[in-house]
Design a protein around this motif. Structure first.
Motif, PDB file in Angstrom:
ATOM      1  N   SER A  14      34.845  35.950 -11.405  1.00 11.96           N
ATOM      2  CA  SER A  14      35.746  36.876 -10.698  1.00 11.96           C
ATOM      3  C   SER A  14      34.884  37.843  -9.903  1.00 11.96           C
ATOM      4  N   ASP A  15      34.894  39.131 -10.234  1.00 12.25           N
ATOM      5  CA  ASP A  15      34.173  40.081  -9.377  1.00 12.25           C
ATOM      6  C   ASP A  15      32.885  40.639  -9.980  1.00 12.25           C
ATOM      7  N   GLY A  16      32.319  39.936 -10.965  1.00 16.51           N
ATOM      8  CA  GLY A  16      31.003  40.324 -11.472  1.00 16.51           C
ATOM      9  C   GLY A  16      29.914  39.735 -10.588  1.00 16.51           C
ATOM     10  N   ASP A  39      37.247  37.594 -17.214  1.00 15.68           N
ATOM     11  CA  ASP A  39      37.343  37.642 -15.761  1.00 15.68           C
ATOM     12  C   ASP A  39      38.789  37.858 -15.315  1.00 15.68           C
ATOM     13  N   HIS A  40      38.927  38.450 -14.135  1.00 17.88           N
ATOM     14  CA  HIS A  40      40.268  38.690 -13.583  1.00 17.88           C
ATOM     15  C   HIS A  40      40.958  37.366 -13.251  1.00 17.88           C
ATOM     16  N   ASP A  41      42.081  37.123 -13.894  1.00 19.44           N
ATOM     17  CA  ASP A  41      42.976  36.024 -13.524  1.00 19.44           C
ATOM     18  C   ASP A  41      42.319  34.640 -13.491  1.00 19.44           C
ATOM     19  N   VAL A  75      48.539  47.372 -13.727  1.00 19.19           N
ATOM     20  CA  VAL A  75      48.017  47.596 -15.075  1.00 19.19           C
ATOM     21  C   VAL A  75      47.290  46.311 -15.466  1.00 19.19           C
ATOM     22  N   HIS A  76      46.185  46.436 -16.183  1.00 20.41           N
ATOM     23  CA  HIS A  76      45.444  45.241 -16.589  1.00 20.41           C
ATOM     24  C   HIS A  76      45.624  44.959 -18.072  1.00 20.41           C
ATOM     25  N   ILE A  77      45.956  43.721 -18.383  1.00 21.94           N
ATOM     26  CA  ILE A  77      46.111  43.314 -19.783  1.00 21.94           C
ATOM     27  C   ILE A  77      45.050  42.261 -20.085  1.00 21.94           C
ATOM     28  N   PHE A  99      48.340  34.365  -5.127  1.00 21.14           N
ATOM     29  CA  PHE A  99      48.656  35.665  -4.535  1.00 21.14           C
ATOM     30  C   PHE A  99      47.391  36.329  -3.995  1.00 21.14           C
ATOM     31  N   ARG A 100      46.300  36.208  -4.746  1.00 25.59           N
ATOM     32  CA  ARG A 100      45.022  36.780  -4.288  1.00 25.59           C
ATOM     33  C   ARG A 100      44.589  36.172  -2.946  1.00 25.59           C
ATOM     34  N   ASP A 101      44.753  34.850  -2.803  1.00 30.25           N
ATOM     35  CA  ASP A 101      44.357  34.184  -1.553  1.00 30.25           C
ATOM     36  C   ASP A 101      45.154  34.741  -0.378  1.00 30.25           C
ATOM     37  N   TRP A 102      46.459  34.852  -0.584  1.00 31.93           N
ATOM     38  CA  TRP A 102      47.327  35.387   0.466  1.00 31.93           C
ATOM     39  C   TRP A 102      46.936  36.840   0.761  1.00 31.93           C
ATOM     40  N   ARG A 103      46.724  37.610  -0.299  1.00 28.99           N
ATOM     41  CA  ARG A 103      46.411  39.027  -0.126  1.00 28.99           C
ATOM     42  C   ARG A 103      45.082  39.226   0.597  1.00 28.99           C
ATOM     43  N   ALA A 104      44.107  38.360   0.308  1.00 29.90           N
ATOM     44  CA  ALA A 104      42.788  38.504   0.946  1.00 29.90           C
ATOM     45  C   ALA A 104      42.921  38.387   2.465  1.00 29.90           C
ATOM     46  N   VAL A 132      39.097  35.787  -4.732  1.00 32.52           N
ATOM     47  CA  VAL A 132      38.655  36.936  -3.945  1.00 32.52           C
ATOM     48  C   VAL A 132      39.328  38.202  -4.469  1.00 32.52           C
ATOM     49  N   SER A 133      38.475  39.186  -4.733  1.00 34.93           N
ATOM     50  CA  SER A 133      38.933  40.466  -5.279  1.00 34.93           C
ATOM     51  C   SER A 133      38.650  41.561  -4.257  1.00 34.93           C
ATOM     52  N   ARG A 134      39.291  42.701  -4.434  1.00 41.16           N
ATOM     53  CA  ARG A 134      38.979  43.833  -3.547  1.00 41.16           C
ATOM     54  C   ARG A 134      37.503  44.209  -3.660  1.00 41.16           C
ATOM     55  N   THR A 135      36.922  43.961  -4.836  1.00 44.50           N
ATOM     56  CA  THR A 135      35.497  44.259  -5.020  1.00 44.50           C
ATOM     57  C   THR A 135      34.640  43.500  -4.012  1.00 44.50           C
ATOM     58  N   HIS A 136      35.027  42.259  -3.700  1.00 41.80           N
ATOM     59  CA  HIS A 136      34.248  41.472  -2.731  1.00 41.80           C
ATOM     60  C   HIS A 136      34.351  42.076  -1.332  1.00 41.80           C
ATOM     61  N   GLU A 150      30.414  51.252  -3.023  1.00 41.69           N
ATOM     62  CA  GLU A 150      31.683  50.571  -3.290  1.00 41.69           C
ATOM     63  C   GLU A 150      32.823  51.536  -3.610  1.00 41.69           C
ATOM     64  N   ARG A 151      32.518  52.560  -4.371  1.00 34.67           N
ATOM     65  CA  ARG A 151      33.565  53.521  -4.706  1.00 34.67           C
ATOM     66  C   ARG A 151      34.192  54.123  -3.465  1.00 34.67           C
ATOM     67  N   LYS A 152      33.325  54.439  -2.496  1.00 35.99           N
ATOM     68  CA  LYS A 152      33.831  55.044  -1.252  1.00 35.99           C
ATOM     69  C   LYS A 152      34.673  54.048  -0.459  1.00 35.99           C
ATOM     70  N   VAL A 153      34.316  52.764  -0.535  1.00 38.31           N
ATOM     71  CA  VAL A 153      35.143  51.768   0.168  1.00 38.31           C
ATOM     72  C   VAL A 153      36.556  51.805  -0.412  1.00 38.31           C
ATOM     73  N   PHE A 154      36.644  51.813  -1.751  1.00 32.57           N
ATOM     74  CA  PHE A 154      37.975  51.854  -2.368  1.00 32.57           C
ATOM     75  C   PHE A 154      38.719  53.094  -1.897  1.00 32.57           C
ATOM     76  N   LYS A 155      38.061  54.219  -1.998  1.00 34.54           N
ATOM     77  CA  LYS A 155      38.705  55.504  -1.681  1.00 34.54           C
ATOM     78  C   LYS A 155      39.209  55.554  -0.235  1.00 34.54           C
ATOM     79  N   PHE A 249      31.748  45.608 -17.989  1.00 34.54           N
ATOM     80  CA  PHE A 249      30.525  45.359 -17.204  1.00 34.54           C
ATOM     81  C   PHE A 249      30.842  44.427 -16.028  1.00 34.54           C
ATOM     82  N   HIS A 250      30.360  44.821 -14.835  1.00 38.79           N
ATOM     83  CA  HIS A 250      30.500  43.969 -13.651  1.00 38.79           C
ATOM     84  C   HIS A 250      29.144  43.564 -13.061  1.00 38.79           C
ATOM     85  N   SER A 251      28.168  44.500 -13.149  1.00 40.10           N
ATOM     86  CA  SER A 251      26.928  44.255 -12.409  1.00 40.10           C
ATOM     87  C   SER A 251      25.803  45.165 -12.903  1.00 40.10           C
TER      88      SER A 251
HETATM   89  P1  AMP Z   1      41.661  43.547  -7.460  1.00 39.89           P
HETATM   90  O1  AMP Z   1      42.009  43.001  -8.818  1.00 39.89           O
HETATM   91  O2  AMP Z   1      41.165  42.489  -6.539  1.00 39.89           O
HETATM   92  O3  AMP Z   1      42.749  44.380  -6.856  1.00 39.89           O
HETATM   93  O4  AMP Z   1      40.418  44.496  -7.658  1.00 39.89           O
HETATM   94  C1  AMP Z   1      40.367  45.365  -8.743  1.00 39.89           C
HETATM   95  C2  AMP Z   1      38.908  45.595  -9.105  1.00 39.89           C
HETATM   96  O5  AMP Z   1      38.323  46.479  -8.173  1.00 39.89           O
HETATM   97  C3  AMP Z   1      38.739  46.292 -10.449  1.00 39.89           C
HETATM   98  O6  AMP Z   1      38.687  45.353 -11.468  1.00 39.89           O
HETATM   99  C4  AMP Z   1      37.417  46.980 -10.294  1.00 39.89           C
HETATM  100  O7  AMP Z   1      36.372  46.072 -10.589  1.00 39.89           O
HETATM  101  C5  AMP Z   1      37.367  47.307  -8.828  1.00 39.89           C
HETATM  102  N1  AMP Z   1      37.756  48.702  -8.542  1.00 39.89           N
HETATM  103  C6  AMP Z   1      38.988  49.224  -8.568  1.00 39.89           C
HETATM  104  N2  AMP Z   1      38.967  50.523  -8.196  1.00 39.89           N
HETATM  105  C7  AMP Z   1      37.679  50.810  -7.941  1.00 39.89           C
HETATM  106  C8  AMP Z   1      36.968  51.986  -7.509  1.00 39.89           C
HETATM  107  N3  AMP Z   1      37.627  53.117  -7.269  1.00 39.89           N
HETATM  108  N4  AMP Z   1      35.638  51.905  -7.340  1.00 39.89           N
HETATM  109  C9  AMP Z   1      34.968  50.748  -7.568  1.00 39.89           C
HETATM  110  N5  AMP Z   1      35.572  49.617  -7.976  1.00 39.89           N
HETATM  111  C10 AMP Z   1      36.896  49.651  -8.161  1.00 39.89           C
END
Ligand code: AMP
Ligand code: MN
Ligand code: MN
Ligand code: MN
Length: 289
Positions: A14-16, A39-41, A75-77, A99-104, A132-136, A150-155, A249-251
């Motif tokens: 996933s996004d590690g 891993d996510h999904d 929410v993550h389960i 859904f992730r593919d479409w969203r990307a 593909v995750s938002r992390t990518h 990366e944090r700033k990209v999210f923000k 842990f991701h990285s």
């Molecule tokens: P997604 O599931 O593709 O929407 O992406 C969610 C993932 O983005 C989370 O599991 C985190 O790894 C990462 N993430 C979410 N918010 C932040 C943040 N503010 N800064 C850095 N990473 C984040």
């Protein structure tokens, strides 16, 4: 003293940034004895992680972190000890990834309008090509020098109200629990303090989770503060829930969330693993008692 159980981690499935084998070795070298790959999904990394665990005297718990929309919020389960071969679980996870593919593509389209080109190809190149995750996207924007970390990209780009945000519907809470339980696993609310919910809303989430036979919440998490540990320990005992611990842990580039640094659960907690009988020699869970 640190917690030898780490029940939340991500690989390149996933996004590690570490392949499952590297991830397992790093955890084992840091003193983790029981690691869950969540891993996510997807459970695509489990097989490689299992084989690595057998080589480095670590118990690998097969897991997954399922994206859920609850009350219009993500929410993550975490599902632990799930059977990766379970068909209903795999069908559900496939839907999440579709859904992730479409969203990307939708995220890339929006970023294009904000003046950032080739984001889909860029994010895909940071992924292993199957999820593909938002992390990518965040890693691509940092690589392009658009934003410094990366944090700033999210923000500034990827959260609600920002140019690259795409709303969407993930699994329902009941659905996620049905997939996890159907695959023989236990369900854990991941990093509950991170949702920034009011206390009453969070308690509503826990109440529904208990009604759906959810088992545990993460009390100790790499993204929780010390205060959060005690607040969540209190919620766990109020709701009769077991307590879990995981670094998320991701990285290795995130030095503040490293393996082998999780504190022990507060004394008031009933650890999730107190119900497990683990045979470290055979690297698997013998039974859940
Ligand atoms: P997604 O599931 O593709 O929407 O992406 C969610 C993932 O983005 C989370 O599991 C985190 O790894 C990462 N993430 C979410 N918010 C932040 C943040 N503010 N800064 C850095 N990473 C984040
Ligand atoms: Mn993640
Ligand atoms: Mn999460
Ligand atoms: Mn996670």
């Amino acid at each position: 003293m640190f917690c030898e159980y780490d029940l939340h981690s991500h690989s390149t499935a996933s996004d590690g940034t570490l392949a499952p084998r590297e991830l397992v070795c790093r955890a084992a070298n840091a003193g983790v004895r029981v690691l869950a790959l969540t891993d996510h999904d997807t459970t695509a990394g489990i097989e490689e992680a299992q084989s690595a665990a057998a080589d480095c005297d670590l118990v690998l718990i097969p897991g997954v972190e399922i994206s859920v929309t609850w009350n219009k919020q993500t929410v993550h389960i975490v599902g632990l000890n799930v059977d990766p071969e379970n068909r209903a679980l795999q069908q559900g996870l496939r839907e999440m990834r579709a859904f992730r593919d479409w969203r990307a593509l939708a995220i890339a389209e929006r970023l294009e309008k904000a003046g950032i080109s080739d984001a889909y190809e860029g994010a895909l190149a940071h992924s292993n090509g199957t999820l593909v995750s938002r992390t990518h996207f965040a890693r691509y924007l940092v690589e392009q020098g658009v934003v410094s970390d990366e944090r700033k990209v999210f923000k500034h780009y990827l959260v609600n109200g920002k140019p690259g945000f795409v709303p969407g519907q993930w699994a329902e809470l009941a659905q996620a629990l049905a997939w996890i339980h159907g695959a023989g696993g236990v369900a854990v609310v991941a990093h509950p303090a991170r949702y920034r919910m009011t206390r009453s809303k969070l308690r509503r989430l826990f109440r529904e989770f208990v009604e759906l036979q959810g088992e545990a919440i993460e009390v100790v998490s790499g993204s929780h503060s010390r205060d959060d540990y005690f607040t969540m320990a209190r919620h766990a005992s109020d709701f009769g829930l077991l307590a879990s611990a995981g670094s998320d842990f991701h990285s290795p580039d995130n030095p503040w969330i490293e393996f082998g640094q999780l504190p022990l659960l507060p004394d008031s907690c009933r650890p999730l693993w107190s119900e497990w009988a683990i045979d470290t020699a055979r690297s698997n869970i013998l039974k859940a008692v």
